[in-house]
Design an enzyme around this catalytic site. Structure first.
Site, short mmCIF file in Angstrom:
data_model
loop_
_atom_site.label_atom_id
_atom_site.label_comp_id
_atom_site.label_asym_id
_atom_site.label_seq_id
_atom_site.Cartn_x
_atom_site.Cartn_y
_atom_site.Cartn_z
N LYS A 190 5.07 -9.60 9.29
CA LYS A 190 4.50 -8.74 10.34
C LYS A 190 2.98 -8.92 10.32
O LYS A 190 2.33 -8.91 11.35
CB LYS A 190 4.88 -7.28 10.15
CG LYS A 190 4.33 -6.41 11.29
CD LYS A 190 4.78 -4.99 11.21
CE LYS A 190 4.06 -4.23 10.13
NZ LYS A 190 2.60 -4.05 10.40
N HIS A 227 9.78 -3.25 3.12
CA HIS A 227 9.37 -3.45 1.72
C HIS A 227 10.59 -3.65 0.83
O HIS A 227 10.59 -4.51 -0.06
CB HIS A 227 8.59 -2.23 1.20
CG HIS A 227 7.29 -1.97 1.89
ND1 HIS A 227 7.05 -0.84 2.63
CD2 HIS A 227 6.15 -2.70 1.95
CE1 HIS A 227 5.83 -0.87 3.11
NE2 HIS A 227 5.25 -1.99 2.72
N MET A 258 9.07 -2.59 11.58
CA MET A 258 8.88 -1.50 10.61
C MET A 258 7.46 -1.53 10.08
O MET A 258 6.91 -2.60 9.79
CB MET A 258 9.86 -1.66 9.45
CG MET A 258 11.25 -1.33 9.88
SD MET A 258 12.38 -1.28 8.48
CE MET A 258 13.90 -0.99 9.36
N GLN A 304 -10.35 -2.62 2.38
CA GLN A 304 -9.86 -3.28 3.60
C GLN A 304 -9.83 -2.37 4.82
O GLN A 304 -9.31 -2.74 5.85
CB GLN A 304 -8.50 -3.94 3.35
CG GLN A 304 -7.35 -2.98 3.09
CD GLN A 304 -6.10 -3.72 2.63
OE1 GLN A 304 -6.00 -4.17 1.50
NE2 GLN A 304 -5.12 -3.85 3.51
N GLY A 338 4.91 -9.87 3.84
CA GLY A 338 5.67 -9.72 5.07
C GLY A 338 4.99 -10.43 6.24
O GLY A 338 3.77 -10.39 6.39
N LEU A 380 6.72 3.27 1.30
CA LEU A 380 7.64 2.13 1.41
C LEU A 380 8.75 2.38 2.44
O LEU A 380 9.21 3.50 2.60
CB LEU A 380 8.26 1.86 0.04
CG LEU A 380 7.24 1.61 -1.08
CD1 LEU A 380 7.93 1.58 -2.44
CD2 LEU A 380 6.46 0.31 -0.84
N HIS A 381 9.12 1.31 3.13
CA HIS A 381 10.21 1.38 4.11
C HIS A 381 11.17 0.22 3.85
O HIS A 381 10.97 -0.55 2.88
CB HIS A 381 9.66 1.38 5.54
CG HIS A 381 8.68 0.28 5.83
ND1 HIS A 381 9.04 -1.04 5.84
CD2 HIS A 381 7.34 0.32 6.07
CE1 HIS A 381 7.99 -1.78 6.12
NE2 HIS A 381 6.93 -0.99 6.25
N MET A 387 0.84 -1.19 0.00
CA MET A 387 0.00 0.00 0.00
C MET A 387 0.89 1.25 0.00
O MET A 387 0.44 2.34 0.32
CB MET A 387 -0.94 0.00 1.21
CG MET A 387 -1.90 -1.20 1.16
SD MET A 387 -3.44 -0.94 2.03
CE MET A 387 -2.85 -0.70 3.69
N GLY A 388 2.16 1.06 -0.36
CA GLY A 388 3.05 2.21 -0.50
C GLY A 388 3.58 2.75 0.81
O GLY A 388 3.54 2.08 1.83
O1 PAF Z 1 -0.13 -5.75 3.33
C1 PAF Z 1 -0.57 -4.82 2.62
O2 PAF Z 1 0.10 -3.82 2.38
C2 PAF Z 1 -1.95 -4.95 2.02
O3 PAF Z 1 -2.83 -5.57 2.89
C3 PAF Z 1 -1.96 -5.62 0.63
C4 PAF Z 1 -1.49 -7.06 0.70
C5 PAF Z 1 -1.09 -4.85 -0.32
C6 PAF Z 1 -3.38 -5.62 0.07
O4 PAF Z 1 -3.89 -4.34 -0.06
#
Ligand code: PAF
Length: 293
Positions: free
Chosen positions: A151, A39, A186, A63, A149, A35-36, A32-33
């Site tokens: 986490k 990621h 993170m 979500q 991940g 980024l760290h 979902m961007g």
């Molecule tokens: O873990 C996430 O960042 C989100 O839940 C995902 C898997 C990108 C789905 O939107």
């Protein structure tokens, strides 16, 4: 690196690539961007294991609950683009909301049981949104491998189960949690913590360390462990516990209340969700008291 914002562009790029390199493995890192380094480590791993790597950046409204942080979820497209480029991403897919959901979706992917506890209980509908968007990404990109991940260990369990149940031809790769210098996991949401909250947020990591030791104590049971976890986290005055749980992993069923954990014959997850102010943090540790299979 190619940046695609539309499904059409994404399709064209993937079609061309598959025509050129039909035997190449395609990896997907869905995010979902904001980024760290966590990621970045998934991107690097994907690049080591796949010939071509797609990174998706999309804050998925499905979500988030009505009172959750969809609007204030941190976003920074320029920074994300630079990080993707520096970590060997071949194709960055950054669709708009309208591109992903041109119509209100009437179809959802619902996964039962593994979604009923932990974050699934605290965030009703969250995993329906995850299952739906991850299925869309799998259909759009058709990756050989997808990197998630640990986490979000429950998310991993949910996606693995969905892939198994629906025979989706993708391998789910579990990636380890990256931590800050003091052990805090993170997360894109860490940016919301003020100084005082940030200092106390390390209690999650410390609680996991403690709990791993408690599990090996003779006679330790799940109810006693949870009691200790709650008391331990309660030492941080700013911490508001959502859950501090011990379950089997990955099916997330409850361990027998009077069973000794020391030689428990199944992998267990110690899972935490704790709020600091408006920021909800999660973390977990998976332990295999019997020494692993
Ligand atoms: O873990 C996430 O960042 C989100 O839940 C995902 C898997 C990108 C789905 O939107």
């Amino acid at each position: 690196m190619i940046v695609s914002t539309t499904l059409n562009e994404l399709n064209q790029q993937l079609k061309q690539r598959r025509r050129q390199f039909p035997d190449e493995k395609i990896g997907l890192v869905p995010t979902m961007g904001f980024l760290h380094d966590g990621h970045a480590s998934m991107m690097k791993r994907a690049k080591e294991e796949c010939g071509y790597v797609v990174l998706s950046v999309f804050v998925n409204p499905l979500q988030f609950g009505p009172n959750e942080d969809f609007d204030r979820y941190p976003r920074d497209r320029e920074r994300d683009t630079a990080i993707a480029e520096n970590n060997g991403i071949d194709l960055l897919f950054m669709p708009s909301l309208e591109e992903m959901y041109p119509k209100k979706p009437l179809t959802k992917v619902l996964i039962s049981e593994v979604t009923e506890r932990l974050c699934g209980a605290s965030r009703p509908g969250h995993f329906d949104g995850v299952g739906t968007v991850v299925s869309k990404l799998f259909n759009l990109i058709r990756p050989d491998r997808a990197y998630f991940g640990m986490k979000d260990a429950q998310q991993v369990a949910v996606v693995e189960r969905m892939v198994f149940d629906l025979n989706i031809p993708v391998e789910i790769v579990r990636c380890q949690t990256l931590r800050e210098f003091d052990g805090l996991a993170m997360s894109s949401r860490n940016v919301f913590l003020n100084e005082g909250e940030r200092a106390q947020a390390v209690i999650l990591f410390k609680a996991l360390e403690q709990a791993e030791g408690w599990i090996t104590e003779p006679g330790m049971t799940a109810p006693e462990l949870k009691k200790r976890l709650n008391a331990f986290i309660g030492q941080a005055p700013l911490a508001e516990i959502d859950y501090a749980e011990l379950l089997e992993y990955p099916d997330l069923s409850e361990p027998g209340a009077d069973m000794e954990l020391k030689n428990y014959p199944h992998a267990l997850i110690i899972a935490l969700a704790v709020k600091f102010g408006k920021t909800r943090l999660i973390d977990n540790r998976i332990v295999e008291p019997y020494g692993g299979a």
